[in-house]
Write a protein that holds these residues in place. Structure first.
Motif, PDB file in Angstrom:
ATOM      1  N   SER A 125       0.837  -1.196   0.000  1.00 39.42           N
ATOM      2  CA  SER A 125       0.000   0.000   0.000  1.00 39.42           C
ATOM      3  C   SER A 125       0.872   1.245   0.000  1.00 39.42           C
ATOM      4  CB  SER A 125      -0.886   0.014   1.244  1.00 39.42           C
ATOM      5  OG  SER A 125      -0.079   0.148   2.412  1.00 39.42           O
ATOM      6  N   PHE A 126       0.252   2.383  -0.336  1.00 40.99           N
ATOM      7  CA  PHE A 126       0.968   3.658  -0.283  1.00 40.99           C
ATOM      8  C   PHE A 126       1.454   3.950   1.132  1.00 40.99           C
ATOM      9  CE2 PHE A 126      -1.430   4.391  -4.229  1.00 40.99           C
ATOM     10  CZ  PHE A 126      -0.443   4.932  -5.036  1.00 40.99           C
ATOM     11  N   ALA A 127       0.622   3.637   2.118  1.00 35.22           N
ATOM     12  CA  ALA A 127       0.986   3.950   3.506  1.00 35.22           C
ATOM     13  C   ALA A 127       2.219   3.169   3.953  1.00 35.22           C
ATOM     14  CB  ALA A 127      -0.195   3.650   4.428  1.00 35.22           C
ATOM     15  N   THR A 128       2.265   1.869   3.639  1.00 31.26           N
ATOM     16  CA  THR A 128       3.414   1.068   4.046  1.00 31.26           C
ATOM     17  C   THR A 128       4.645   1.441   3.233  1.00 31.26           C
ATOM     18  OG1 THR A 128       1.883  -0.734   4.560  1.00 31.26           O
ATOM     19  CG2 THR A 128       4.217  -1.277   4.503  1.00 31.26           C
ATOM     20  N   LEU A 129       4.464   1.742   1.954  1.00 31.71           N
ATOM     21  CA  LEU A 129       5.590   2.203   1.139  1.00 31.71           C
ATOM     22  C   LEU A 129       6.203   3.455   1.742  1.00 31.71           C
ATOM     23  CD1 LEU A 129       7.296   2.056  -1.510  1.00 31.71           C
ATOM     24  CD2 LEU A 129       5.549   3.533  -2.536  1.00 31.71           C
ATOM     25  N   GLN A 130       5.367   4.398   2.154  1.00 29.93           N
ATOM     26  CA  GLN A 130       5.875   5.627   2.754  1.00 29.93           C
ATOM     27  C   GLN A 130       6.675   5.329   4.025  1.00 29.93           C
ATOM     28  OE1 GLN A 130       2.891   8.555   3.613  1.00 29.93           O
ATOM     29  NE2 GLN A 130       4.356  10.048   4.390  1.00 29.93           N
ATOM     30  N   GLU A 131       6.184   4.378   4.823  1.00 29.00           N
ATOM     31  CA  GLU A 131       6.900   4.020   6.047  1.00 29.00           C
ATOM     32  C   GLU A 131       8.263   3.412   5.725  1.00 29.00           C
ATOM     33  OE1 GLU A 131       6.603   0.854   9.765  1.00 29.00           O
ATOM     34  OE2 GLU A 131       4.875   1.146   8.464  1.00 29.00           O
ATOM     35  N   VAL A 132       8.302   2.511   4.759  1.00 30.04           N
ATOM     36  CA  VAL A 132       9.559   1.855   4.393  1.00 30.04           C
ATOM     37  C   VAL A 132      10.556   2.882   3.855  1.00 30.04           C
ATOM     38  CG1 VAL A 132      10.625   0.209   2.797  1.00 30.04           C
ATOM     39  CG2 VAL A 132       8.531  -0.410   4.008  1.00 30.04           C
ATOM     40  N   VAL A 142       0.600   0.308  -9.438  1.00 37.10           N
ATOM     41  CA  VAL A 142       1.590   1.362  -9.206  1.00 37.10           C
ATOM     42  C   VAL A 142       2.930   0.677  -8.953  1.00 37.10           C
ATOM     43  CG1 VAL A 142       2.255   3.335  -7.790  1.00 37.10           C
ATOM     44  CG2 VAL A 142      -0.173   2.832  -8.159  1.00 37.10           C
ATOM     45  N   GLY A 143       3.927   0.950  -9.798  1.00 35.58           N
ATOM     46  CA  GLY A 143       5.202   0.274  -9.595  1.00 35.58           C
ATOM     47  C   GLY A 143       6.217   0.630 -10.650  1.00 35.58           C
ATOM     48  N   ALA A 159       9.557  -3.823  -1.196  1.00 34.48           N
ATOM     49  CA  ALA A 159      10.944  -3.403  -0.988  1.00 34.48           C
ATOM     50  C   ALA A 159      11.606  -3.031  -2.309  1.00 34.48           C
ATOM     51  CB  ALA A 159      11.729  -4.513  -0.296  1.00 34.48           C
ATOM     52  N   GLY A 160      11.270  -3.759  -3.372  1.00 38.34           N
ATOM     53  CA  GLY A 160      11.845  -3.453  -4.675  1.00 38.34           C
ATOM     54  C   GLY A 160      11.409  -2.100  -5.190  1.00 38.34           C
ATOM     55  N   PHE A 161      10.143  -1.772  -4.980  1.00 41.61           N
ATOM     56  CA  PHE A 161       9.656  -0.461  -5.408  1.00 41.61           C
ATOM     57  C   PHE A 161      10.325   0.638  -4.589  1.00 41.61           C
ATOM     58  CE2 PHE A 161       5.689   2.400  -6.021  1.00 41.61           C
ATOM     59  CZ  PHE A 161       6.276   3.016  -7.117  1.00 41.61           C
ATOM     60  N   ALA A 162      10.490   0.402  -3.288  1.00 46.28           N
ATOM     61  CA  ALA A 162      11.195   1.382  -2.458  1.00 46.28           C
ATOM     62  C   ALA A 162      12.624   1.571  -2.962  1.00 46.28           C
ATOM     63  CB  ALA A 162      11.193   0.934  -0.999  1.00 46.28           C
ATOM     64  N   ALA A 163      13.306   0.470  -3.290  1.00 48.16           N
ATOM     65  CA  ALA A 163      14.676   0.568  -3.807  1.00 48.16           C
ATOM     66  C   ALA A 163      14.720   1.349  -5.112  1.00 48.16           C
ATOM     67  CB  ALA A 163      15.254  -0.833  -4.014  1.00 48.16           C
ATOM     68  N   ALA A 164      13.681   1.205  -5.925  1.00 48.46           N
ATOM     69  CA  ALA A 164      13.643   1.876  -7.222  1.00 48.46           C
ATOM     70  C   ALA A 164      13.496   3.387  -7.092  1.00 48.46           C
ATOM     71  CB  ALA A 164      12.500   1.316  -8.069  1.00 48.46           C
ATOM     72  N   ILE A 165      12.843   3.837  -6.017  1.00 45.72           N
ATOM     73  CA  ILE A 165      12.526   5.259  -5.936  1.00 45.72           C
ATOM     74  C   ILE A 165      13.341   6.036  -4.910  1.00 45.72           C
ATOM     75  CG2 ILE A 165      10.187   4.926  -6.820  1.00 45.72           C
ATOM     76  CD1 ILE A 165       9.111   5.067  -3.987  1.00 45.72           C
ATOM     77  N   GLY A 225       6.195  -3.181  -7.064  1.00 47.86           N
ATOM     78  CA  GLY A 225       5.050  -2.277  -6.994  1.00 47.86           C
ATOM     79  C   GLY A 225       4.120  -2.547  -5.828  1.00 47.86           C
ATOM     80  N   ILE A 226       3.056  -1.748  -5.801  1.00 47.79           N
ATOM     81  CA  ILE A 226       2.040  -1.846  -4.765  1.00 47.79           C
ATOM     82  C   ILE A 226       0.665  -1.858  -5.427  1.00 47.79           C
ATOM     83  CG2 ILE A 226       3.446  -0.723  -2.982  1.00 47.79           C
ATOM     84  CD1 ILE A 226       1.917   1.878  -3.566  1.00 47.79           C
ATOM     85  N   ASN A 227      -0.334  -2.172  -4.620  1.00 51.20           N
ATOM     86  CA  ASN A 227      -1.711  -2.183  -5.105  1.00 51.20           C
ATOM     87  C   ASN A 227      -2.339  -0.794  -4.961  1.00 51.20           C
ATOM     88  OD1 ASN A 227      -1.383  -4.959  -5.489  1.00 51.20           O
ATOM     89  ND2 ASN A 227      -2.176  -5.437  -3.457  1.00 51.20           N
ATOM     90  N   ALA A 228      -3.403  -0.581  -5.719  1.00 49.83           N
ATOM     91  CA  ALA A 228      -4.218   0.621  -5.602  1.00 49.83           C
ATOM     92  C   ALA A 228      -5.659   0.188  -5.386  1.00 49.83           C
ATOM     93  CB  ALA A 228      -4.108   1.467  -6.872  1.00 49.83           C
ATOM     94  N   PRO A 229      -6.512   1.075  -4.915  1.00 49.56           N
ATOM     95  CA  PRO A 229      -7.926   0.704  -4.776  1.00 49.56           C
ATOM     96  C   PRO A 229      -8.542   0.212  -6.077  1.00 49.56           C
ATOM     97  CG  PRO A 229      -7.491   2.762  -3.619  1.00 49.56           C
ATOM     98  CD  PRO A 229      -6.250   2.433  -4.394  1.00 49.56           C
TER      99      PRO A 229
END
Length: 374
Positions: free
Chosen positions: A84-91, A161-162, A118-124, A151-155
């Motif tokens: 999710s966006f929220a967990t991505l932001q935390e990571v 998103v990824g 984690a891969g999406f976080a590493a990418a950005i 990536g992550i899911n969206a509603p």
């Protein structure tokens, strides 16, 4: 000689971004040696979930420490909601808090959810850090850790998103699979079967005869994982960003992702591999309906998946699908839809899958009405 020295290696050929997938027992305990060989002098963030952390985090942390790699540990809740966006932001915030630099690494220790997140976080983060995959589920070892999809899911739907972002190294410790619940192992096996159904009919026939040995461990398990990784690596090398042949890897996924969305990504109802299993049977049944393949192929596929303990029909999803149009709505959100045209991976028989473009929506709806009702 350590256990991981006997690991089988599969190379993903992508020019100067090529990398190795090591497959075998004991790799997590020897992670420091393997990581420091590829990425000397780094610091790292280990991203994992609270379930995997109990089994493997200390092993990996200590191995990395023994190799002189300083780490920050980031533990998130287990399960699909963490994509999710929220967990991505935390990571991302935790990686930045640790003052890790672009030349350092993000390590994904866990299943597909952790690898994608984690891969999406590493990418950005810092416009791209080094990324290492340490998949601990069968699904992640044969599919999501290979090929660079993050990536992550969206509603609106799953994985919308990824980024495509390749790892520098993949360590697939087959002994880690012994800690998996049986249901999760079976769900990962659906992706192994997928590779046989795409273009390896001999591999599918081998799986039909060797499933019990794969389930129980030993050399058959390593062979099944290695063959799956080779199959995916071959496709990724030809088509890294899914402009052509790589779409074949989505056999069963158009239907499967729609089922996951209908289940609101609730693992108590359906997990990814189960959705793929049902989706692969539906793809073969739809192909038979379109007179592309024999109904016997769909029955054969269903029989093997059922033998492995996987769901193969919509019986368990009836209360979550209102009607054919509700499922069609989820299918329209799929990433394989192009300018509103429905694209599917269909088949002319076991091991003879192909990309079908501009599939008439009326045909899909008619098929779903037969399966679900109006």
């Amino acid at each position: 000689m350590t256990a991981s020295d006997a690991a089988e290696t599969v190379r993903v050929e992508l020019g100067d971004r090529s990398y190795d997938i090591l497959i075998g027992p004991g790799l997590l305990g020897d992670a420091g040696r393997h990581v420091s060989t590829v990425l000397p002098g780094i610091r790292a963030a280990i991203v994992t979930d609270d379930n995997v952390a109990q089994h493997h985090l200390e092993t990996v942390r200590q191995s990395l420490a023994d190799a002189g790699i300083e780490t920050a540990e980031i533990v998130v809740p287990a399960g699909e909601p963490s994509k999710s966006f929220a967990t991505l932001q935390e990571v991302v915030s935790r990686i930045l808090d640790a003052r890790l630099e672009r030349g350092d690494a993000v390590i994904a220790l866990g299943g597909g959810v952790i690898g994608d997140l984690a891969g999406f976080a590493a990418a950005i983060v810092r416009r791209g850090m080094n990324f290492v995959q340490m998949p601990t589920t069968l699904l992640a070892q044969v599919d999501s850790s290979v090929g660079g999809k993050t990536g992550i899911n969206a509603p609106h739907g799953k994985n919308l998103v990824g980024a495509f972002y390749q790892p520098r190294l993949v360590l697939a410790d087959t002994a880690a699979l012994d800690t998996l619940p049986a249901r999760e192992f079976r769900a990962g096996y659906a992706e192994v079967v997928k590779y046989g159904l795409i273009d390896r009919p001999d591999f599918f026939a081998w799986l039909e005869g060797n499933w019990p040995a794969i389930r129980d461990g030993g050399p058959e398990r390593i062979r099944a994982i290695a063959e799956s990784c080779r199959a995916k690596a071959d496709v990724v090398a030809r088509d890294e960003r899914e402009a052509g042949d790589r779409a074949l890897l989505n056999l069963g996924h158009t239907f499967g992702h729609a089922l996951e969305a209908a289940a609101k990504y609730d693992p108590a109802i359906l997990v990814h591999g189960e959705g793929v299993a049902i989706g692969m049977v539906l793809a073969h049944e739809f192909s038979a309906r379109m007179n592309l393949a024999s109904p016997d192929d769909a029955r054969r596929v269903a029989a093997h998946l059922e033998n492995a303990g996987l769901p193969t029909n919509l019986d368990g999803m009836k209360t979550h699908l209102r009607d054919a149009d509700s499922m069609l709505g989820f299918i329209r959100q799929d990433k394989k839809v192009t300018r509103g045209a429905l694209n599917f991976i269909l088949t002319r028989g076991v091991g003879r899958s192909f990309i079908a473009k501009d599939v008439p929506e009326s045909e899909v709806r008619g098929f779903l009405v037969d399966k679900i009702g109006q």
